[in-house]
Design a protein around this motif. Structure first.
Motif, mmCIF file in Angstrom:
data_model
loop_
_atom_site.group_PDB
_atom_site.id
_atom_site.type_symbol
_atom_site.label_atom_id
_atom_site.label_comp_id
_atom_site.label_asym_id
_atom_site.label_seq_id
_atom_site.Cartn_x
_atom_site.Cartn_y
_atom_site.Cartn_z
ATOM 1 N N ALA A 56 0.824 -1.204 0.000
ATOM 2 C CA ALA A 56 0.000 0.000 0.000
ATOM 3 C C ALA A 56 0.858 1.253 0.000
ATOM 4 N N VAL A 57 1.921 1.246 0.771
ATOM 5 C CA VAL A 57 2.821 2.400 0.820
ATOM 6 C C VAL A 57 3.568 2.533 -0.498
ATOM 7 N N ARG A 58 3.993 1.428 -1.049
ATOM 8 C CA ARG A 58 4.729 1.441 -2.312
ATOM 9 C C ARG A 58 3.887 2.064 -3.424
ATOM 10 N N THR A 59 2.609 1.716 -3.454
ATOM 11 C CA THR A 59 1.705 2.263 -4.467
ATOM 12 C C THR A 59 1.601 3.780 -4.353
ATOM 13 N N ARG A 60 1.692 4.270 -3.147
ATOM 14 C CA ARG A 60 1.593 5.718 -2.912
ATOM 15 C C ARG A 60 2.720 6.483 -3.607
ATOM 16 N N TYR A 61 3.904 5.855 -3.718
ATOM 17 C CA TYR A 61 5.063 6.564 -4.260
ATOM 18 C C TYR A 61 5.502 6.080 -5.636
ATOM 19 N N ALA A 62 5.080 4.901 -6.023
ATOM 20 C CA ALA A 62 5.511 4.342 -7.305
ATOM 21 C C ALA A 62 4.995 5.186 -8.471
ATOM 22 N N GLY A 63 5.905 5.572 -9.361
ATOM 23 C CA GLY A 63 5.543 6.362 -10.530
ATOM 24 C C GLY A 63 5.205 7.805 -10.214
ATOM 25 N N LYS A 64 5.469 8.239 -8.990
ATOM 26 C CA LYS A 64 5.115 9.591 -8.555
ATOM 27 C C LYS A 64 6.368 10.455 -8.375
ATOM 28 N N ARG A 65 6.139 11.757 -8.298
ATOM 29 C CA ARG A 65 7.199 12.698 -7.957
ATOM 30 C C ARG A 65 7.045 13.056 -6.477
ATOM 31 N N THR A 66 8.132 12.911 -5.744
ATOM 32 C CA THR A 66 8.091 13.102 -4.298
ATOM 33 C C THR A 66 9.168 14.087 -3.865
ATOM 34 N N ALA A 67 8.776 15.048 -3.043
ATOM 35 C CA ALA A 67 9.739 15.969 -2.453
ATOM 36 C C ALA A 67 10.208 15.394 -1.119
ATOM 37 N N VAL A 68 11.512 15.380 -0.900
ATOM 38 C CA VAL A 68 12.099 14.936 0.361
ATOM 39 C C VAL A 68 12.782 16.145 0.994
ATOM 40 N N ILE A 69 12.291 16.569 2.164
ATOM 41 C CA ILE A 69 12.838 17.737 2.851
ATOM 42 C C ILE A 69 13.661 17.264 4.035
ATOM 43 N N GLY A 70 14.941 17.606 4.059
ATOM 44 C CA GLY A 70 15.807 17.207 5.152
ATOM 45 C C GLY A 70 17.205 16.924 4.665
ATOM 46 N N SER A 71 18.152 16.895 5.601
ATOM 47 C CA SER A 71 19.545 16.711 5.201
ATOM 48 C C SER A 71 20.284 15.691 6.043
ATOM 49 N N GLY A 72 19.568 14.923 6.857
ATOM 50 C CA GLY A 72 20.207 13.948 7.722
ATOM 51 C C GLY A 72 20.084 12.530 7.222
ATOM 52 N N ALA A 73 20.376 11.589 8.116
ATOM 53 C CA ALA A 73 20.383 10.186 7.751
ATOM 54 C C ALA A 73 19.018 9.698 7.268
ATOM 55 N N SER A 74 17.952 10.200 7.863
ATOM 56 C CA SER A 74 16.618 9.767 7.440
ATOM 57 C C SER A 74 16.322 10.216 6.014
ATOM 58 N N ALA A 75 16.736 11.422 5.673
ATOM 59 C CA ALA A 75 16.544 11.910 4.305
ATOM 60 C C ALA A 75 17.365 11.085 3.328
ATOM 61 N N PHE A 76 18.609 10.763 3.717
ATOM 62 C CA PHE A 76 19.442 9.908 2.873
ATOM 63 C C PHE A 76 18.736 8.576 2.620
ATOM 64 N N THR A 77 18.170 8.013 3.677
ATOM 65 C CA THR A 77 17.498 6.720 3.566
ATOM 66 C C THR A 77 16.306 6.797 2.622
ATOM 67 N N ALA A 78 15.484 7.832 2.786
ATOM 68 C CA ALA A 78 14.313 7.990 1.925
ATOM 69 C C ALA A 78 14.719 8.141 0.464
ATOM 70 N N LEU A 79 15.758 8.919 0.205
ATOM 71 C CA LEU A 79 16.233 9.099 -1.171
ATOM 72 C C LEU A 79 16.707 7.778 -1.760
ATOM 73 N N ALA A 80 17.430 7.004 -0.965
ATOM 74 C CA ALA A 80 17.916 5.711 -1.452
ATOM 75 C C ALA A 80 16.756 4.758 -1.722
ATOM 76 N N TYR A 81 15.763 4.745 -0.838
ATOM 77 C CA TYR A 81 14.593 3.892 -1.053
ATOM 78 C C TYR A 81 13.859 4.271 -2.345
ATOM 79 N N LEU A 82 13.669 5.578 -2.554
ATOM 80 C CA LEU A 82 12.961 6.031 -3.755
ATOM 81 C C LEU A 82 13.767 5.728 -5.014
ATOM 82 N N ALA A 83 15.094 5.844 -4.934
ATOM 83 C CA ALA A 83 15.937 5.512 -6.091
ATOM 84 C C ALA A 83 15.826 4.034 -6.425
ATOM 85 N N ASP A 84 15.809 3.173 -5.405
ATOM 86 C CA ASP A 84 15.639 1.739 -5.652
ATOM 87 C C ASP A 84 14.298 1.442 -6.298
ATOM 88 N N LEU A 85 13.267 2.154 -5.855
ATOM 89 C CA LEU A 85 11.950 1.984 -6.455
ATOM 90 C C LEU A 85 11.965 2.422 -7.915
#
Length: 455
Positions: free
Chosen positions: A192-221
């Protein structure tokens, strides 16, 4: 404190890793704890990020005294060299520990206020002799109260994430766009979460480890041919890009943290994310099609996105402590004596000195903020630092001041940071070097300084 007050329990707020360790340490000192947990199970906050792997190994996230309580049950400590996920930590250690504590842990108990019995924060007379009174809502919203000889607040900061607005306030329109905003690293393995972001444009706000993680997850997707086509991230940084934007990379003394920064850099270099620098979000507008446009303080308008992931840190909820006399730093909202030791402008997690009751005391006697909450808005908390905090506090409450003032934790210069890691398998951690053992330094817990021990 009079004899009747000493007979009361010490109330611990929060059944997370530090709160449960506090209970274990109090029991060691023959002091009765009572843990109030807002969620339906132990480590409710940790369970919210169950899909994320820690930087720290099992050897670094189990409190020694808690381990002693677990041993008679047949509990077997997981391989100390491996990295648990949040889910592993909760299910394999924290919930079993809470089960051992039994009725000393009350679930679905949300603390709404703490004060001195018969004394609001204005009254001086006979204040320290009065027990604490803790109001909380129990199951079904029933109002209850309990009296205590001391209060240890280990409720953390997870429930109060910082907003997207560059001013520290919610950006205009942020609250009305909440259906398309999250303040957590999304679990993209959840369909369900994957469907929310798959094929979408997502803004990631932040500069720490959590932001790095989110960017890496979205790149893998985005790389996934089945459902990732069209997935793209816009990485929003309040500062410009510099040599430290992506962390230390391969030179980082914490290889796990360095790997995160490299993954974020790869997402940008690979075209899976665009970086927007010097952008402080002022407003979020909805288009007619339901997409979101972020507007900066300088008037810049970014291209529309479908989702926004806000990872700008956390802050402590101090509202239910309003009747207590707390001494907090005006910037970090951490205890006054602790703040200079953890100021992120001066320190990383590897340069924070282990500390205890002295740095955690407040004008209000026998109340302590511990764990992540003790750090206020500072981001680099270590689980073992929290275990040392509650060891010292328990010793102090038991009247063993020598033990309370003694430092029993030695960290390597690199530190042992917990947080959002990318290690999906133990082998991945080995490839990056992982954890504190990348540096030839001692790390001991539960023994006086000078006792060597391997990490």
């Amino acid at each position: 404190m009079n004899a009747s007050t000493e007979a009361l329990p010490v109330v611990v707020i929060g059944a997370g890793p530090i709160g449960l360790a506090a209970a274990a340490r109090l029991i060691e000192r023959d002091i009765e704890p009572l843990v109030l947990e807002a969620g339906p199970a132990a480590a409710s906050a940790v369970r919210d990020w169950s899909h994320v792997r820690l930087f720290s190994t099992w050897s670094e996230v189990v409190d020694p005294e808690a381990e002693k309580l677990l041993a008679p049950t047949g509990w077997v400590k997981p391989d100390g060299a491996t990295y648990p996920s949040g889910g592993d930590w909760a299910e394999l250690y924290l919930q079993p520990l809470a089960d051992v504590l039994g009725d000393r842990v009350r679930y679905n108990a949300t603390v709404t206020g703490v004060s001195r019995t018969g004394r609001d924060r204005i009254v001086d007379a006979d204040r320290d002799a009065q027990p604490f009174v803790i109001h909380y809502t129990g199951p079904g919203g029933r109002e209850e109260r309990i009296f205590a000889r001391a209060v240890i607040d280990a409720s953390g900061t997870w429930s109060t994430p910082s907003p997207a607005g560059g001013s520290g306030l919610h950006a205009l329109g942020e609250k009305s766009a909440v259906d398309h905003i999250t303040y957590r690293v999304p679990d993209l393995k959840d369909p369900a979460v994957r469907t929310r972001y798959a094929g979408k444009r997502t803004a990631v706000i932040g500069s720490g480890a959590s932001a790095f993680t989110a960017l890496a997850y979205l790149a893998d997707l985005a790389k996934n041919e089945e459902d990732g086509t069209g997935t793209h991230a816009t990485w929003i940084l309040r500062r410009g890009i510099s040599g430290s934007t992506f962390g230390g990379g391969t030179a980082d003394q914490l290889p796990a943290r360095g790997a995160l920064g490299l993954a974020a850099k790869a997402a940008v270099d690979g075209g899976y994310a665009d970086a927007v620098t010097g952008f402080r979000t002022d407003a979020i507008e909805k288009t007619e099609g339901g997409r979101l446009v972020l507007i900066g303080e300088d008037g810049r308008r970014l291209d529309p996105v479908d989702e926004v992931i806000v990872l700008t840190g956390f802050r402590p909820d101090l509202t239910f402590l309003d009747e207590l006399r707390l001494g907090l730093d005006e910037r970090l909202q951490a205890p006054t004596e602790l703040a200079p030791l953890i100021d992120p402008n001066q320190h990383s997690c590897g340069t924070v000195y282990p500390h205890g009751v002295g740095e955690l005391s407040h004008p209000e006697k026998d109340v302590y903020l511990v764990g992540m909450k003790s750090y206020g808005r500072a981001p680099t908390f270590l689980a073992m630092t929290g275990y040392e905090q509650v060891r010292s506090i328990a010793a102090h409450l038991a009247g063993d001041q020598e033990a309370a003032e003694r430092v029993e934790l030695t960290l390597p210069e690199t530190g042992v940071c917990g947080g959002a890691g990318l290690f999906d398998q133990p082998a991945a951690a080995e490839e990056t070097g992982g954890g504190c053992c990348a540096a030839p330094a001692t790390l001991t817990i539960g023994a006086p300084v000078g006792t060597s021990g391997g990490c």
